[in-house]
Every structure is written in C-alpha cells, then in structure tokens.
Write a protein that holds these residues in place. Structure first.
Motif, mmCIF file in Angstrom:
data_model
loop_
_atom_site.group_PDB
_atom_site.id
_atom_site.type_symbol
_atom_site.label_atom_id
_atom_site.label_comp_id
_atom_site.label_asym_id
_atom_site.label_seq_id
_atom_site.Cartn_x
_atom_site.Cartn_y
_atom_site.Cartn_z
ATOM 1 N N UNK A 47 0.810 -1.451 0.057
ATOM 2 C CA UNK A 47 -0.257 -0.046 -0.174
ATOM 3 C C UNK A 47 0.773 1.114 0.457
ATOM 4 N N UNK A 48 2.028 0.904 0.692
ATOM 5 C CA UNK A 48 3.165 2.179 0.755
ATOM 6 C C UNK A 48 2.862 2.837 -0.202
ATOM 7 N N UNK A 49 4.225 1.987 -0.655
ATOM 8 C CA UNK A 49 4.872 1.723 -1.695
ATOM 9 C C UNK A 49 4.689 1.695 -3.368
ATOM 10 N N UNK A 50 3.852 0.521 -3.458
ATOM 11 C CA UNK A 50 3.939 0.683 -5.348
ATOM 12 C C UNK A 50 3.050 1.551 -5.760
ATOM 13 N N UNK A 51 3.446 2.456 -6.705
ATOM 14 C CA UNK A 51 2.597 3.359 -7.270
ATOM 15 C C UNK A 51 1.655 2.094 -8.773
ATOM 16 N N UNK A 52 1.222 3.642 -9.168
ATOM 17 C CA UNK A 52 0.662 2.893 -10.359
ATOM 18 C C UNK A 52 1.978 3.399 -11.955
ATOM 19 N N UNK A 53 2.441 3.869 -11.158
ATOM 20 C CA UNK A 53 3.945 3.751 -12.973
ATOM 21 C C UNK A 53 4.482 4.330 -12.073
ATOM 22 N N UNK A 54 5.662 4.137 -13.056
ATOM 23 C CA UNK A 54 7.097 4.889 -13.174
ATOM 24 C C UNK A 54 6.800 5.741 -13.603
ATOM 25 N N UNK A 55 7.716 7.107 -13.262
ATOM 26 C CA UNK A 55 7.715 8.322 -13.492
ATOM 27 C C UNK A 55 8.228 8.795 -15.133
ATOM 28 N N UNK A 56 8.310 7.847 -15.640
ATOM 29 C CA UNK A 56 9.719 8.097 -16.803
ATOM 30 C C UNK A 56 9.198 6.416 -17.484
ATOM 31 N N UNK A 57 8.810 6.202 -18.775
ATOM 32 C CA UNK A 57 8.483 4.982 -19.199
ATOM 33 C C UNK A 57 8.884 4.062 -19.559
ATOM 34 N N UNK A 58 9.288 2.692 -18.892
ATOM 35 C CA UNK A 58 10.556 2.018 -18.836
ATOM 36 C C UNK A 58 11.138 1.604 -19.840
ATOM 37 N N UNK A 59 10.430 1.228 -21.136
ATOM 38 C CA UNK A 59 11.241 0.943 -22.483
ATOM 39 C C UNK A 59 10.936 2.073 -23.920
ATOM 40 N N UNK A 60 10.792 1.757 -24.837
ATOM 41 C CA UNK A 60 10.353 2.460 -26.109
ATOM 42 C C UNK A 60 9.089 2.083 -26.389
ATOM 43 N N UNK A 61 9.100 1.101 -26.443
ATOM 44 C CA UNK A 61 7.961 0.560 -26.823
ATOM 45 C C UNK A 61 5.987 1.132 -26.216
ATOM 46 N N UNK A 62 6.314 1.155 -24.834
ATOM 47 C CA UNK A 62 6.310 2.006 -23.217
ATOM 48 C C UNK A 62 5.880 3.416 -24.007
ATOM 49 N N UNK A 63 7.002 3.885 -24.261
ATOM 50 C CA UNK A 63 6.591 4.932 -24.718
ATOM 51 C C UNK A 63 5.860 5.484 -25.882
ATOM 52 N N UNK A 64 5.813 4.586 -26.954
ATOM 53 C CA UNK A 64 5.046 5.751 -27.861
ATOM 54 C C UNK A 64 3.167 4.756 -27.990
ATOM 55 N N UNK A 65 3.225 4.613 -26.799
ATOM 56 C CA UNK A 65 1.541 4.113 -26.519
ATOM 57 C C UNK A 65 0.712 5.557 -25.886
#
Length: 317
Positions: A47-65
């Motif tokens: 509950x405390x640590x896990x976030x919905x998403x990282x501050x930056x996309x983890x890969x190019x494949x995620x960045x283009x979405x």
C-alpha cells in the motif's frame, strides 16, 4: 525465494511428533500466525510503496503508447482481444500445463519423497528447497539469455522440452533409493521448470503487445492456478491409490502435450520490433475508433500501431 523458504521452514517449525498431538497443533499455530504476520507486513508495504506507474516509461515500446490508453482501458475488451489471439491461446494452455505441473509437484513433494524414503521429512523439505533455488538460478540465466538473443519462441520451446526430460528423469530415478540422486534430479527439474516461468510471461507480452501486460500476465497466472489445482487433485489421488510413479507419468504426459502446443506457436515479436524500430523510425500508437475494424493481427485494446513498424516472425536461433 519465498517458496524456497516455504519448503525449508515447515519441517523445522512443525517436526513430526505423532505421540503429542497438542504439541503438533501448537507448532502449526505458530507457523500460521507467523505467516499471517509476514503477509500483513507485505500488505502494508504494498500500500505504501507501490505506485500506479513509473515517472518515466520503462521502454520505447511503452513510450509510444498514447497517454490516454490507461484512462480508456477496458479489461473486458482486452480479454476478448487476447482470446482471439491464437498464438496467445496456445501459450495460455501450454503455460498453464507446465506451471500447473510445477505447482502439483511442489505441493505433493513431501508425500512423494516419504513414499520412497521413510522418516525423511526434513530431507523432503531440503529437496524442495533445492528444487526452488535451482529454479531461481534457471530463471536468472534464462532471462539473461532471452535478453541477449531475443529468441523467445526457440528458448521457450527448448526450456519446455528440457522440463519434460527433467520430469522423466525425476520420475524414473525415484525408486533408486538414493536420496542424493533425488536432490540432483529435483534440482535439474526445478532449474528448467521454474526457469520457464519468466519466459512464458515475456513471450506472452511480446505476442500480445500493445495489450496490457497486466491482463496477459494475469490470464497466464490464472490458468496456471487452474491447472495446478486440477493436477494436484489428480496426481494426489494417483499417488495415494497407486504410487508416485503413476502420478508423475500423468504429469509427464501432459507436459509432452505442452511441448507440442508450444511448437505450434507462431512468434511475432511486436514489442521487440517497436523497441528496435525507434532507432531509425518514429513509430506511434494511434487510437482507433473501433478495434474490431483492424486486421486480426493488429487488434488491440483501442490502440493501433502505424504500419511503418514491421512485425517480423522469429524463424531461427
């Protein structure tokens, strides 16, 4: 690691004391309360640590979405798209078979070992520890190999086949009355069976991109649990009514079926091709009005990749 500890600690916390049922009950309660305490601590950390998403996309494949993908995400539509993906359905069944077999062997390992080696409860736990620790090493090495070669289908098929051979070796050496041989064969079996787990998840993401990784991985895990429950019940009945050999042969037959299904999977490395294409092109993921109008191989959860990105098939090592 948690599974490995789960094999090691129970025989220590709950030793075999048939002459004192109250002591056995007390030891079991300590183990259960300890498990509850650890689980509660992990829940709080989640509950405390896990976030919905990282501050930056983890890969190019995620960045283009597109950024609106998460807001417009439909779990139901994603499930339908994945079920229509023949390659993913084959992976879903084959992954469920092998992982379910691993769950069944892990659950019944103590019973299997005790059938052949009386009074070896502690060693049964250590064999389980060996099975999982070897699997941890296998997971890391298989992941490194996959990251280096990108041969998803070939690596998955080879590891699946080696898991089948490992299951046969484990089955036919149990009655040799050599506990050290069982340690070795269980380690080999765990190395390939557990090593397959991350391969299945990664392969699933590759052939279903840009569908949500959570959906594809969730389905794979759900099928693994379903097969695990069924296999555990059937193998347990065969082990008790006949012998461990019958139960292990039952699993071996199913794993062989999984090898055949894995060989039928056509590999389209969609995510990998997007990552590679960004070096020379500028692929974009475009929202579509109706995913059903897209070609079968490009149907996604409201997302369509530009045609400039080529989806080549993996053909050889």
């Amino acid at each position: 690691l948690g599974t490995a500890i789960g094999f090691l600690l129970p025989p220590v916390l709950v030793p075999n004391t048939p002459e004192d049922p109250e002591l056995t009950g007390h030891n079991i309660s300590i183990m259960f309360y300890g498990t509850a305490a650890v689980s509660t601590g992990l829940f709080i950390l989640t509950v405390i640590v896990i976030k919905d998403r990282p501050p930056l996309p983890p890969s190019q494949a995620q960045a283009v979405l597109p950024g609106s993908l998460l807001e417009d995400y439909s779990y139901r539509r994603s499930i339908i798209n994945l079920i229509k993906n023949k390659a993913f359905v084959l992976l879903l069944i084959s992954y469920g078979i092998l992982t379910g077999s691993f769950y069944s062997v892990s659950t019944l390992l103590n019973e299997i070992i005790i059938k052949h080696f009386k009074g070896q409860e502690l060693n049964a736990g250590r064999i389980g520890l060996t099975l999982v620790v070897a699997g941890m090493v296998g997971s890391i090495l298989c992941g490194l190999w996959l990251d280096y070669t990108k041969t998803y289908r070939t690596t998955t098929l080879i590891v699946y086949l080696l898991s089948f051979l490992g299951m046969l070796v484990f089955t036919f050496t149990l009655d040799q009355k050599n506990i050290y041989l069982v340690f070795f064969t269980a380690g080999v079996l765990g190395f390939f069976m557990t090593g397959y787990l991350p391969l299945g998840f990664e392969f699933g993401v590759e052939i279903t991109y840009p569908e949500s990784e959570g959906t594809s991985s969730g389905l794979l895990n759900a099928f693994a649990q379903i097969f695990g429950i069924i296999f555990t019940l059937i193998q347990g009945r065969l082990t008790r009514d006949f012998n461990p050999f019958a139960g292990n042969i039952f699993l071996s037959a199913w794993i062989f079926l999984g090898v055949v299904l894995t060989a039928l999977i056509k590999s389209e490395l969609k995510r990998h091709n997007v990552n590679m294409a960004t070096g020379s092109k500028n692929p974009q993921a475009l929202p579509t009005e109706c995913p059903g109008d897209a070609p079968a191989e490009d149907k996604t959860n409201g997302v369509q990749l530009e045609p400039s990105v080529s989806f080549s098939r993996e053909t050889s090592l």
